[in-house]
Design a protein around this motif. Structure first.
Motif, PDB file in Angstrom:
ATOM      1  N   ALA A   8       0.851  -1.190   0.000  1.00  0.00           N
ATOM      2  CA  ALA A   8       0.000   0.000   0.000  1.00  0.00           C
ATOM      3  C   ALA A   8       0.885   1.238   0.000  1.00  0.00           C
ATOM      4  O   ALA A   8       1.829   1.338   0.776  1.00  0.00           O
ATOM      5  CB  ALA A   8      -0.879  -0.017   1.232  1.00  0.00           C
TER       6      ALA A   8
ATOM      7  N   CYS B  69      -8.301  -1.528  -7.845  1.00  0.00           N
ATOM      8  CA  CYS B  69      -6.857  -1.566  -8.077  1.00  0.00           C
ATOM      9  C   CYS B  69      -6.350  -0.138  -8.276  1.00  0.00           C
ATOM     10  O   CYS B  69      -6.920   0.599  -9.095  1.00  0.00           O
ATOM     11  CB  CYS B  69      -6.538  -2.411  -9.303  1.00  0.00           C
ATOM     12  SG  CYS B  69      -7.302  -4.050  -9.216  1.00  0.00           S
ATOM     13  N   SER B  70      -5.308   0.223  -7.569  1.00  0.00           N
ATOM     14  CA  SER B  70      -4.886   1.631  -7.583  1.00  0.00           C
ATOM     15  C   SER B  70      -4.400   2.049  -8.967  1.00  0.00           C
ATOM     16  O   SER B  70      -4.452   3.218  -9.314  1.00  0.00           O
ATOM     17  CB  SER B  70      -3.795   1.871  -6.543  1.00  0.00           C
ATOM     18  OG  SER B  70      -2.650   1.127  -6.891  1.00  0.00           O
TER      19      SER B  70
ATOM     20  N   LYS C 248      -9.452   4.128  -5.384  1.00  0.00           N
ATOM     21  CA  LYS C 248     -10.537   4.416  -4.443  1.00  0.00           C
ATOM     22  C   LYS C 248     -10.803   5.908  -4.267  1.00  0.00           C
ATOM     23  O   LYS C 248     -11.942   6.332  -4.101  1.00  0.00           O
ATOM     24  CB  LYS C 248     -10.092   3.880  -3.071  1.00  0.00           C
ATOM     25  CG  LYS C 248     -10.987   2.843  -2.485  1.00  0.00           C
ATOM     26  CD  LYS C 248     -10.407   2.402  -1.159  1.00  0.00           C
ATOM     27  CE  LYS C 248     -11.118   1.130  -0.731  1.00  0.00           C
ATOM     28  NZ  LYS C 248     -10.406   0.429   0.308  1.00  0.00           N
TER      29      LYS C 248
ATOM     30  N   SER D  27      -4.115  -6.111  -0.981  1.00  0.00           N
ATOM     31  CA  SER D  27      -3.743  -4.700  -0.987  1.00  0.00           C
ATOM     32  C   SER D  27      -3.843  -4.114  -2.398  1.00  0.00           C
ATOM     33  O   SER D  27      -4.250  -2.969  -2.583  1.00  0.00           O
ATOM     34  CB  SER D  27      -2.345  -4.582  -0.380  1.00  0.00           C
ATOM     35  OG  SER D  27      -1.580  -3.665  -1.063  1.00  0.00           O
TER      36      SER D  27
ATOM     37  N   ASP E 218      -7.462  -3.650  -3.304  1.00  0.00           N
ATOM     38  CA  ASP E 218      -7.878  -2.581  -2.399  1.00  0.00           C
ATOM     39  C   ASP E 218      -9.314  -2.717  -1.880  1.00  0.00           C
ATOM     40  O   ASP E 218      -9.908  -1.739  -1.427  1.00  0.00           O
ATOM     41  CB  ASP E 218      -7.667  -1.199  -3.058  1.00  0.00           C
ATOM     42  CG  ASP E 218      -7.248  -0.152  -2.032  1.00  0.00           C
ATOM     43  OD1 ASP E 218      -7.002  -0.526  -0.866  1.00  0.00           O
ATOM     44  OD2 ASP E 218      -7.193   1.046  -2.378  1.00  0.00           O
TER      45      ASP E 218
END
Ligand code: SAM
Length: 386
Positions: free
Chosen positions: A2, A62-63, A68, A175, A178
């Protein structure tokens, strides 16, 4: 792991409203030449592959795709009325097939979130190429609902699936998605797909340096010899929300070198024109490809961008036709579908749009300095599909 992604998120530019009305195209004399059954674009590339996004929603965050911080509870997804219906998708796809498309990929968002997706699969599976062949019909999924849906998809006529999976370590996987989704459930989905005969299955792993590169070897060990083809994708600067940075890209050449520390690999031929992955076979002690051990692939969209034989078009959830993943605008086909345009009119529009295509954004963009690349407008991956 993260990371402080809130520091890197850049504001979302909503590309969805930006579309090109099809009536604004100028006539191309080639549009009317009926003898050319399958159109080619200005660089001589045929239209073969259509990726259809069936939803802009996903249950993962997913970043690198739907961070998010942007796709939060207040994010305005497309309203139901904006989405193409299954009938609209099938009607349009029929016209794409008449223009030479023989490969269809359902994507999203997460395509298995679209209600009754197997109904659409059945409609598309019934289409035939002009010479009577069934289409290559596949779907890309995060695998979260695959255990539940695999058999119904197979029964409806789906041939294959590609599953996105960024690691085997549960903590790393949770992670990265997410939303704390367990890796075991995706593996169960892959097993279900294999049992249902949705193969050959491909597994796509996006490699993000500093996040999951330590998962490369465990992933390769896990899928080697299973008949499942693992492919490593370079983390791409798609969309405008993931705060992409070049130093987080792990070049495919480095991935291959890492794999070769454990197994000898031999380069394999492309399986078809327009294929995005470079294929590498696990070799036996004599240096010959061992088909039992299988193969891996690398997709080098950043370090070796290549547009020369790109034969893909992308249809967004709301019926915008994009000619490139990096295109800033799509062509509005939904208006044609809903304003009474007949099938011949749809076919003419598709032909005309394709014949005017000269896109080679990947190659051109890779020649730009990274700072300029990051500021150009482009559509989100979650909107257009991968
Ligand atoms: N939800 C489905 C899935 O997970 O496969 C389909 C849509 S998803 C947008 C399609 C693929 O795009 C996934 O494999 C995802 O990992 C990949 N993807 C999304 N953003 C990416 C990025 N910035 N770079 C490389 N691949 C990316």
């Amino acid at each position: 792991m993260a990371e402080p992604s809130n520091l890197r998120i850049v504001p979302l530019v909503d590309q969805r409203a930006r579309s090109i009305p099809v009536s604004s195209l100028t006539a191309d004399p080639r549009t009317l030449s009926a003898e050319q059954a399958s159109p080619t674009d200005r660089l001589g590339r045929p239209l073969r592959d259509l990726r259809i996004s069936v939803t802009d929603r996903c249950n993962f965050r997913c970043s690198y795709c739907m961070p998010k911080e942007v796709f939060d509870k207040d994010y305005q997804y497309l309203p139901q009325t904006a989405l193409l219906s299954f009938e609209e998708i099938t009607r349009l796809t029929r016209q794409f097939v008449a223009q030479g498309v023989h490969k269809l990929r359902l994507t999203g968002g997460e395509p298995l979130l679209r209600k009754n997706i197997e109904v659409l699969v059945a409609q598309l599976a019934a289409l035939r190429t002009p010479d009577g062949q069934p289409l290559d019909l596949t779907l890309t999924t995060n695998g979260s609902l695959l255990a539940k849906k695999a058999q119904a998809l197979k029964d409806a006529g789906l041939q294959r699936v590609t599953v996105s999976l960024d690691g085997l370590d549960d903590a790393i996987f949770r992670s990265m998605n997410d939303v704390d989704f367990p890796v075991a459930e995706v593996l169960r989905g892959i097993d279900a797909a294999q049992a249902a005969g949705l193969g050959p299955i491909k597994v796509n792993m996006v490699v993000k340096r500093g996040t999951n590169e330590q998962q490369i070897l465990p992933m390769a060990r896990h899928f080697r010899g299973t008949g499942i083809v693992l492919r490593f994708i370079e983390y791409m600067d798609v969309g405008a929300t993931n705060g992409w940075r070049m130093d987080e890209v792990m070049p495919s050449a480095e991935v291959i070198r890492l794999l070769q520390t454990e197994w000898p690999l031999v380069a394999l031929e492309h399986s078809s024109a327009g294929e995005t992955a470079q294929r590498w076979g696990y070799a036996d002690p004599a240096g010959i490809h061992d088909p039992q051990a299988g193969e891996v692939g690398v997709i080098s969209s950043v370090t070796q961008a290549f547009c020369g034989d790109c034969n893909r078009a992308r249809l967004s959830t709301e019926g915008q036709l994009y000619l490139c993943l990096f295109a800033g605008q799509g062509y509005d086909l939904r208006t044609l579908l809903r304003n009474g345009t007949d099938d011949a009119g749809l076919a003419t529009a598709i032909r005309q749009i394709w014949q005017q295509r000269s896109d080679q954004y990947s190659v051109l963009r890779s020649a730009l300095p990274a700072s300029t690349q990051a500021s150009t407008r482009r559509v989100e991956m979650s909107y257009i599909g991968g």
